[in-house]
Design a protein around this motif. Sequence first.
Motif, PDB file in Angstrom:
ATOM      1  N   HIS A 160       3.080   6.253  -5.940  1.00 24.03           N
ATOM      2  CA  HIS A 160       2.916   6.406  -7.383  1.00 24.03           C
ATOM      3  C   HIS A 160       1.601   7.091  -7.751  1.00 24.03           C
ATOM      4  CE1 HIS A 160       6.003   3.260  -7.152  1.00 24.03           C
ATOM      5  NE2 HIS A 160       6.382   3.689  -8.378  1.00 24.03           N
ATOM      6  N   VAL A 161       0.905   7.621  -6.776  1.00 31.76           N
ATOM      7  CA  VAL A 161      -0.343   8.329  -7.070  1.00 31.76           C
ATOM      8  C   VAL A 161      -0.260   9.723  -6.464  1.00 31.76           C
ATOM      9  CG1 VAL A 161      -1.696   6.208  -7.127  1.00 31.76           C
ATOM     10  CG2 VAL A 161      -1.490   7.489  -4.995  1.00 31.76           C
ATOM     11  N   PRO A 162      -1.014  10.625  -6.999  1.00 32.76           N
ATOM     12  CA  PRO A 162      -0.996  11.982  -6.429  1.00 32.76           C
ATOM     13  C   PRO A 162      -1.471  11.967  -4.982  1.00 32.76           C
ATOM     14  CG  PRO A 162      -2.050  11.976  -8.594  1.00 32.76           C
ATOM     15  CD  PRO A 162      -1.863  10.549  -8.228  1.00 32.76           C
ATOM     16  N   ARG A 163      -0.980  12.963  -4.224  1.00 36.31           N
ATOM     17  CA  ARG A 163      -1.316  13.045  -2.808  1.00 36.31           C
ATOM     18  C   ARG A 163      -2.825  13.161  -2.611  1.00 36.31           C
ATOM     19  NH1 ARG A 163       1.463  14.525   1.885  1.00 36.31           N
ATOM     20  NH2 ARG A 163       3.365  14.757   0.626  1.00 36.31           N
TER      21      ARG A 163
ATOM     22  N   ALA B 244       2.175   1.803  -3.383  1.00 35.23           N
ATOM     23  CA  ALA B 244       1.134   2.328  -4.294  1.00 35.23           C
ATOM     24  C   ALA B 244       0.908   3.817  -4.079  1.00 35.23           C
ATOM     25  CB  ALA B 244      -0.159   1.546  -4.066  1.00 35.23           C
ATOM     26  N   LEU B 245       0.935   4.231  -2.772  1.00 31.02           N
ATOM     27  CA  LEU B 245       0.756   5.658  -2.500  1.00 31.02           C
ATOM     28  C   LEU B 245       1.849   6.502  -3.136  1.00 31.02           C
ATOM     29  CD1 LEU B 245      -0.320   5.603   1.269  1.00 31.02           C
ATOM     30  CD2 LEU B 245      -1.782   5.980  -0.722  1.00 31.02           C
TER      31      LEU B 245
ATOM     32  N   ASN C 120      -8.436   7.942  -1.119  1.00 28.98           N
ATOM     33  CA  ASN C 120      -9.198   6.945  -1.873  1.00 28.98           C
ATOM     34  C   ASN C 120      -8.480   5.589  -1.894  1.00 28.98           C
ATOM     35  OD1 ASN C 120     -11.196   8.822  -2.435  1.00 28.98           O
ATOM     36  ND2 ASN C 120     -10.164   9.514  -4.326  1.00 28.98           N
ATOM     37  N   VAL C 121      -7.133   5.632  -2.051  1.00 28.43           N
ATOM     38  CA  VAL C 121      -6.357   4.396  -2.084  1.00 28.43           C
ATOM     39  C   VAL C 121      -6.440   3.686  -0.718  1.00 28.43           C
ATOM     40  CG1 VAL C 121      -4.049   3.396  -2.297  1.00 28.43           C
ATOM     41  CG2 VAL C 121      -4.808   5.181  -3.885  1.00 28.43           C
TER      42      VAL C 121
ATOM     43  N   THR D   1       0.835  -1.213   0.000  1.00 31.29           N
ATOM     44  CA  THR D   1       0.000   0.000   0.000  1.00 31.29           C
ATOM     45  C   THR D   1       0.860   1.249   0.000  1.00 31.29           C
ATOM     46  OG1 THR D   1      -1.709  -1.193   1.216  1.00 31.29           O
ATOM     47  CG2 THR D   1      -1.830   1.210   1.240  1.00 31.29           C
TER      48      THR D   1
ATOM     49  N   ASP E 215      -5.064  11.618  -4.092  1.00 27.84           N
ATOM     50  CA  ASP E 215      -5.736  10.319  -4.203  1.00 27.84           C
ATOM     51  C   ASP E 215      -5.406   9.369  -3.046  1.00 27.84           C
ATOM     52  OD1 ASP E 215      -6.924  11.083  -6.556  1.00 27.84           O
ATOM     53  OD2 ASP E 215      -5.302  10.259  -7.819  1.00 27.84           O
ATOM     54  N   TRP E 216      -4.561   9.811  -2.154  1.00 26.15           N
ATOM     55  CA  TRP E 216      -4.160   8.903  -1.064  1.00 26.15           C
ATOM     56  C   TRP E 216      -5.362   8.439  -0.230  1.00 26.15           C
ATOM     57  CZ3 TRP E 216       0.909  11.396   1.305  1.00 26.15           C
ATOM     58  CH2 TRP E 216       1.944  11.270   0.367  1.00 26.15           C
TER      59      TRP E 216
ATOM     60  N   SER F 199      -9.879   2.135  -0.214  1.00 22.45           N
ATOM     61  CA  SER F 199     -10.073   0.933  -1.026  1.00 22.45           C
ATOM     62  C   SER F 199      -9.340  -0.261  -0.418  1.00 22.45           C
ATOM     63  CB  SER F 199      -9.581   1.210  -2.449  1.00 22.45           C
ATOM     64  OG  SER F 199      -9.685   0.034  -3.235  1.00 22.45           O
TER      65      SER F 199
END
Length: 523
Positions: free
Chosen positions: A75-78, A72-73, A83-84, A69, A80-81, A87
């Motif tokens: 590699h995504v914009p802050r 994954a965080l 939402n990740v 996890t 979207d954290w 999920s």
Amino acid sequence: MASDTDSTNSDEADLALSWSRRWTLGHRILALNLLTLVLVVLSTLYLDVFRNRLTKERTQQTRIETATTAAALAHVPRADWPNVLASVSRTNSDRLRLYGGDGRLVIDSWQLTGPTYELQDPHAQAWTKDAARALDRGFNFLVGAPTLADYTEPKVDRLQAWPEAVRAKEQHRSTTKLRNAPDMTPVITAAVPFDGGVLFATNNDRTFTHAIRRQRAGILIAMAGVIILSALLSIFLARTIVRPMRRLAIAAHRVRLGRSREVRVPRLPSRSDEIGLLARAVSDMSQSLRQRIDNMEAFAADVTHELKNPLASLRSAVEGLERVEGDDLRERLMFIAREDVRRLDRLINDISEAARTDAELARATFDRVDLGPLIEQLVHSWEARRETGDARIAFARPRKDTAAVMGKPDRLARAINNIIDNAISFSPPGGLVEIAAARVGDEVRIRIEDEGPGVPPEAREAIFNRFHSVRPEGEAFGRHSGLGLAIARAIVEGHDGEIDVQDRDDAPSGARFTIRLPAADRE
């Protein structure tokens, strides 16, 4: 001839134990006790290994999921954290918290998804759960498991409230920790360094506890089966012990009541354990007791018969003294009375000797006896008393201590003296009685030979019976009681020896008595 106490009927079939092989009772009882103990130990070890392996797998799984996890965080914009994290929390049922570099809580997945697990209040659960937790504590005690800390939510939710999170931040590596929920289900935590702070995951893994308890239930069912099997085997083992023991006790009781002729003691020849040994010992004891009783009854009957003859003769002589008037006849009757009294005295002495021989030897403590000097003393005694008549005695004395045995000197002397007396009685005028003693292998042989008429083959066993008396020609009636050779055999057999008589093979006539005794160890 088989004794009545030897049981050879079908009663032994249900007492036999063909499967036991060479196992003693001690081996069987030990094996039965060890069976349950070994299964308990193996089951406990298996459950401990299973729990440790499952704990390691679940902890490692939580660590990997948290690290994944965090990756994954990255590699995504802050933006979207949240939402990740929401999920992942819904998927893994974890509570994910992201702490910033200053230790403040930045994101809490439960604020986005609601609780994904619920800590159970043990006071609100059924009694079966209390029993399960008691078993858990007992198992932990048996295997020496470390005591886990209780899981509690901090009053102020900051990074510093979680020691494993602090350690992960300081050491820049992921850490995990295991705690107990209030209902003793595990709470697994994992901390992974991320963006200057820590991604922290918690999970109340109730499936872990359910898996352990399912395994334990299966083991308890198996243990119940083992206990039942052990109980059945114990009953069977007790049956194989109690039934023959009860049968032997009944037989011993019947023997005690004097019904030895009616008793059939099972010998259990197929059993090589202690019960079989006991059965055969009791059977042999009953047989020996019966033989002894028979011998005592026969001896009493023989004594009665032998005493009647001199008593009848003495009574006749005494009654005749009242009626006769001539001095010659009176003197003759007095002579008969005196001879009968001497005969009775000799008979009573021999009867007393025969009666106490067996009992005395059974209690005796044997000493080392050199037969050379002992026999030489007997020969000198005969010659000093001049009781040999015209017979001569020759003794080939062995070398010192070569003819040594273990025994009672006075009893051995009595046995040898009785044989010498018998040989002298049957020796012709001027006859020679030869005595020799020598060690042959592991035994000492005493040979006493005379030049008399010998012993017919059909009488060679009978002469050793009590009150069996064959008088030499010309010997006065009553000189011998018929107990001398019987006493000699009893003494020899009481010393684990043998005695027999044969014809001489080196002379025209004569008897050869041979006494064989176990030789004493050489000094």
